[in-house]
Scaffold this motif. Sequence first.
Motif, PDB file in Angstrom:
ATOM      1  N   VAL A   1       0.932  -1.269  -0.080  1.00  9.14           N
ATOM      2  CA  VAL A   1      -0.268  -0.153   0.112  1.00  9.14           C
ATOM      3  C   VAL A   1       0.706   1.247  -0.017  1.00  9.14           C
ATOM      4  O   VAL A   1       1.869   1.295   0.691  1.00  9.14           O
ATOM      5  CB  VAL A   1      -0.820  -0.035   1.112  1.00  9.14           C
ATOM      6  N   TYR A   2       0.667   2.090  -0.934  1.00  6.27           N
ATOM      7  CA  TYR A   2       1.567   3.472  -1.060  1.00  6.27           C
ATOM      8  C   TYR A   2       0.646   4.559  -1.102  1.00  6.27           C
ATOM      9  O   TYR A   2      -0.525   4.385  -0.960  1.00  6.27           O
ATOM     10  CB  TYR A   2       2.532   3.402  -2.509  1.00  6.27           C
ATOM     11  N   GLN A   3       1.404   5.694  -0.536  1.00  5.36           N
ATOM     12  CA  GLN A   3       0.550   7.018  -0.524  1.00  5.36           C
ATOM     13  C   GLN A   3       0.996   7.823  -1.488  1.00  5.36           C
ATOM     14  O   GLN A   3       2.412   8.095  -1.654  1.00  5.36           O
ATOM     15  CB  GLN A   3       0.845   7.622   0.976  1.00  5.36           C
ATOM     16  N   THR A   4       0.318   8.513  -2.165  1.00  6.93           N
ATOM     17  CA  THR A   4       0.390   9.570  -3.199  1.00  6.93           C
ATOM     18  C   THR A   4       0.971  10.941  -2.413  1.00  6.93           C
ATOM     19  O   THR A   4       0.734  11.044  -1.451  1.00  6.93           O
ATOM     20  CB  THR A   4      -0.525   9.674  -4.356  1.00  6.93           C
ATOM     21  N   ARG A   5       1.598  11.827  -3.305  1.00 15.70           N
ATOM     22  CA  ARG A   5       1.830  12.935  -2.847  1.00 15.70           C
ATOM     23  C   ARG A   5       0.627  13.740  -2.472  1.00 15.70           C
ATOM     24  O   ARG A   5       0.855  14.653  -1.598  1.00 15.70           O
ATOM     25  CB  ARG A   5       2.643  13.842  -3.987  1.00 15.70           C
ATOM     26  N   ARG A   6      -0.530  13.441  -2.863  1.00  7.53           N
ATOM     27  CA  ARG A   6      -1.739  14.221  -2.549  1.00  7.53           C
ATOM     28  C   ARG A   6      -2.599  13.638  -1.465  1.00  7.53           C
ATOM     29  O   ARG A   6      -3.400  14.072  -1.045  1.00  7.53           O
ATOM     30  CB  ARG A   6      -2.406  14.160  -3.914  1.00  7.53           C
ATOM     31  N   GLY A   7      -1.952  12.583  -1.003  1.00  9.42           N
ATOM     32  CA  GLY A   7      -2.334  11.910   0.450  1.00  9.42           C
ATOM     33  C   GLY A   7      -3.467  10.848   0.213  1.00  9.42           C
ATOM     34  O   GLY A   7      -3.763  10.035   1.209  1.00  9.42           O
ATOM     35  N   LYS A   8      -3.765  10.399  -1.017  1.00 10.83           N
ATOM     36  CA  LYS A   8      -4.544   9.231  -1.445  1.00 10.83           C
ATOM     37  C   LYS A   8      -3.678   8.100  -1.084  1.00 10.83           C
ATOM     38  O   LYS A   8      -2.335   8.126  -1.167  1.00 10.83           O
ATOM     39  CB  LYS A   8      -4.880   9.170  -2.990  1.00 10.83           C
ATOM     40  N   TYR A   9      -4.272   6.763  -0.937  1.00 12.54           N
ATOM     41  CA  TYR A   9      -3.538   5.558  -1.136  1.00 12.54           C
ATOM     42  C   TYR A   9      -3.826   4.738  -2.008  1.00 12.54           C
ATOM     43  O   TYR A   9      -5.070   4.698  -2.737  1.00 12.54           O
ATOM     44  CB  TYR A   9      -3.978   4.736   0.260  1.00 12.54           C
ATOM     45  N   GLY A  10      -2.930   3.924  -2.639  1.00  6.84           N
ATOM     46  CA  GLY A  10      -3.141   2.917  -3.650  1.00  6.84           C
ATOM     47  C   GLY A  10      -2.347   1.550  -3.375  1.00  6.84           C
ATOM     48  O   GLY A  10      -1.700   1.555  -2.253  1.00  6.84           O
ATOM     49  N   VAL A  11      -2.594   0.552  -4.161  1.00  7.40           N
ATOM     50  CA  VAL A  11      -2.141  -0.669  -4.154  1.00  7.40           C
ATOM     51  C   VAL A  11      -1.386  -0.976  -5.283  1.00  7.40           C
ATOM     52  O   VAL A  11      -1.803  -1.128  -6.526  1.00  7.40           O
ATOM     53  CB  VAL A  11      -3.259  -1.551  -3.938  1.00  7.40           C
ATOM     54  N   ARG A  12      -0.082  -1.642  -4.921  1.00  2.68           N
ATOM     55  CA  ARG A  12       0.658  -2.171  -6.197  1.00  2.68           C
ATOM     56  C   ARG A  12       1.243  -3.543  -5.737  1.00  2.68           C
ATOM     57  O   ARG A  12       1.173  -3.792  -4.498  1.00  2.68           O
ATOM     58  CB  ARG A  12       2.009  -1.224  -6.738  1.00  2.68           C
ATOM     59  N   PHE A  13       1.276  -4.404  -6.945  1.00  3.85           N
ATOM     60  CA  PHE A  13       2.042  -5.660  -6.482  1.00  3.85           C
ATOM     61  C   PHE A  13       3.042  -6.147  -7.446  1.00  3.85           C
ATOM     62  O   PHE A  13       2.771  -5.507  -8.878  1.00  3.85           O
ATOM     63  CB  PHE A  13       0.904  -6.650  -6.126  1.00  3.85           C
ATOM     64  N   ARG A  14       3.561  -7.317  -7.222  1.00  4.63           N
ATOM     65  CA  ARG A  14       4.676  -7.796  -8.229  1.00  4.63           C
ATOM     66  C   ARG A  14       4.024  -9.439  -8.089  1.00  4.63           C
ATOM     67  O   ARG A  14       3.671  -9.826  -7.150  1.00  4.63           O
ATOM     68  CB  ARG A  14       5.855  -7.826  -7.697  1.00  4.63           C
ATOM     69  N   ARG A  15       4.319  -9.715  -9.241  1.00  2.00           N
ATOM     70  CA  ARG A  15       4.127 -11.305  -9.161  1.00  2.00           C
ATOM     71  C   ARG A  15       4.979 -12.056  -8.780  1.00  2.00           C
ATOM     72  O   ARG A  15       6.393 -11.673  -8.983  1.00  2.00           O
ATOM     73  CB  ARG A  15       3.681 -11.948 -10.860  1.00  2.00           C
ATOM     74  N   ALA A  16       5.043 -13.471  -8.233  1.00  2.00           N
ATOM     75  CA  ALA A  16       6.053 -14.147  -7.695  1.00  2.00           C
ATOM     76  C   ALA A  16       6.803 -14.494  -8.899  1.00  2.00           C
ATOM     77  O   ALA A  16       6.219 -15.220  -9.977  1.00  2.00           O
ATOM     78  CB  ALA A  16       5.550 -15.271  -6.835  1.00  2.00           C
ATOM     79  N   ARG A  17       7.917 -14.639  -8.968  1.00  2.00           N
ATOM     80  CA  ARG A  17       8.985 -15.090 -10.099  1.00  2.00           C
ATOM     81  C   ARG A  17       8.926 -16.686  -9.951  1.00  2.00           C
ATOM     82  O   ARG A  17       9.336 -17.211  -8.879  1.00  2.00           O
ATOM     83  CB  ARG A  17      10.336 -14.457 -10.017  1.00  2.00           C
ATOM     84  N   VAL A  18       8.623 -17.380 -11.173  1.00  2.00           N
ATOM     85  CA  VAL A  18       8.553 -18.838 -11.097  1.00  2.00           C
ATOM     86  C   VAL A  18       9.924 -19.224 -11.921  1.00  2.00           C
ATOM     87  O   VAL A  18      10.094 -18.620 -12.834  1.00  2.00           O
ATOM     88  CB  VAL A  18       7.300 -19.439 -11.982  1.00  2.00           C
ATOM     89  N   VAL A  19      10.729 -20.064 -11.146  1.00  2.00           N
ATOM     90  CA  VAL A  19      12.183 -20.495 -11.812  1.00  2.00           C
ATOM     91  C   VAL A  19      11.897 -21.673 -12.514  1.00  2.00           C
ATOM     92  O   VAL A  19      11.216 -22.760 -11.945  1.00  2.00           O
ATOM     93  CB  VAL A  19      13.135 -20.174 -10.511  1.00  2.00           C
TER      94      VAL A  19
END
Length: 59
Positions: A41-59
């Motif tokens: 969960v990250y916060q923008t410069r304007r104070g709102k919150y967002g969600v970002r994710f990465r996929r698990a790397r499959v080897v």
Amino acid sequence: MEDWVYFAGLYDSKFEAYCAVMWIEADERIRGAVTPGEVQVYQTRRGKYGVRFRRARVV
């Protein structure tokens, strides 16, 4: 690792963003897809919150 994938939408509170995280993880489990390797969960410069994710790397 792969680049971040940003979940559509910004939220007024951190709680709402965490609810979106739970929704993403539950949806992935229901569909039988690979769960995200890292979710933030990250916060923008304007104070709102967002969600970002990465996929698990499959080897």
